[in-house]
Design a protein around this motif. Structure first.
Motif, short mmCIF file in Angstrom:
data_model
loop_
_atom_site.label_atom_id
_atom_site.label_comp_id
_atom_site.label_asym_id
_atom_site.label_seq_id
_atom_site.Cartn_x
_atom_site.Cartn_y
_atom_site.Cartn_z
N GLU A 1 0.83 -1.21 0.00
CA GLU A 1 0.00 0.00 0.00
C GLU A 1 0.86 1.26 0.00
O GLU A 1 0.52 2.26 -0.64
CB GLU A 1 -0.92 0.04 1.23
N TRP B 1 2.30 1.65 -3.44
CA TRP B 1 1.23 2.12 -4.32
C TRP B 1 1.03 3.63 -4.19
O TRP B 1 0.89 4.34 -5.19
CB TRP B 1 -0.08 1.39 -4.03
N PRO C 1 -4.31 -1.91 -5.44
CA PRO C 1 -3.00 -1.31 -5.18
C PRO C 1 -1.86 -2.06 -5.88
O PRO C 1 -0.79 -2.24 -5.30
CB PRO C 1 -2.87 -1.47 -3.66
#
Length: 148
Positions: A16, A19, A75
């Motif tokens: 995450e 991303w 993501p």
């Protein structure tokens, strides 16, 4: 002639966090040394103009490269295309979760429209990807520091 480069690197960060960095086209533009400035053209940040300075004989000023994120699959995947009078570039970033963090897989294709463009990127694309890796790692370190 077309230049293709596929490189990946391991990061000790959650997918995450990777991303958040890689999905932001401003971060990608800042990491590329030949991008002198950039302009975000829409509120979603999917359309960005890179003003690129290439050290090749036929290019004497910065060249606008109109980029667009054509795919965003949070993501895990982002793909962009950049078009200009001197080249077309396609870039893809795949984020893969690993046991120790994340692997970022990068795929680039540069099609030059002027002599010297492919040669420049053939010799420099690895360095540009290294710039991206370093910028991402700096961002991840800053994020970790702020979370503490």
């Amino acid at each position: 002639m077309t230049v293709r480069v596929d490189r990946s690197f391991e990061l000790s960060a959650a997918p995450e966090h990777v991303w958040e960095f890689i999905a932001d086209p401003k971060n990608r533009a800042r990491a590329i040394s030949v991008v002198q400035e950039y302009t975000v053209n829409d509120p979603d940040g999917r359309h960005v103009t890179w003003h690129v300075e290439l050290p090749i004989p036929l290019v004497r000023k910065t060249v606008p490269v109109e980029t667009e994120d054509i795919t965003r699959e949070p993501p895990s995947h982002v793909k962009f295309v950049g078009k200009s009078k001197v080249m077309t570039v396609t870039g893809e970033h795949d984020i893969v979760e690993t046991e120790t963090g994340t692997r970022l897989e990068n795929h680039f294709v540069v099609d030059g429209k002027l002599p010297g463009v492919e040669k420049f990127f053939k010799h420099n694309l690895d360095g540009e990807l290294e710039n991206l890796r370093r910028a991402l790692e700096r961002d991840l370190q800053t994020t970790r520091s702020e979370e503490r």
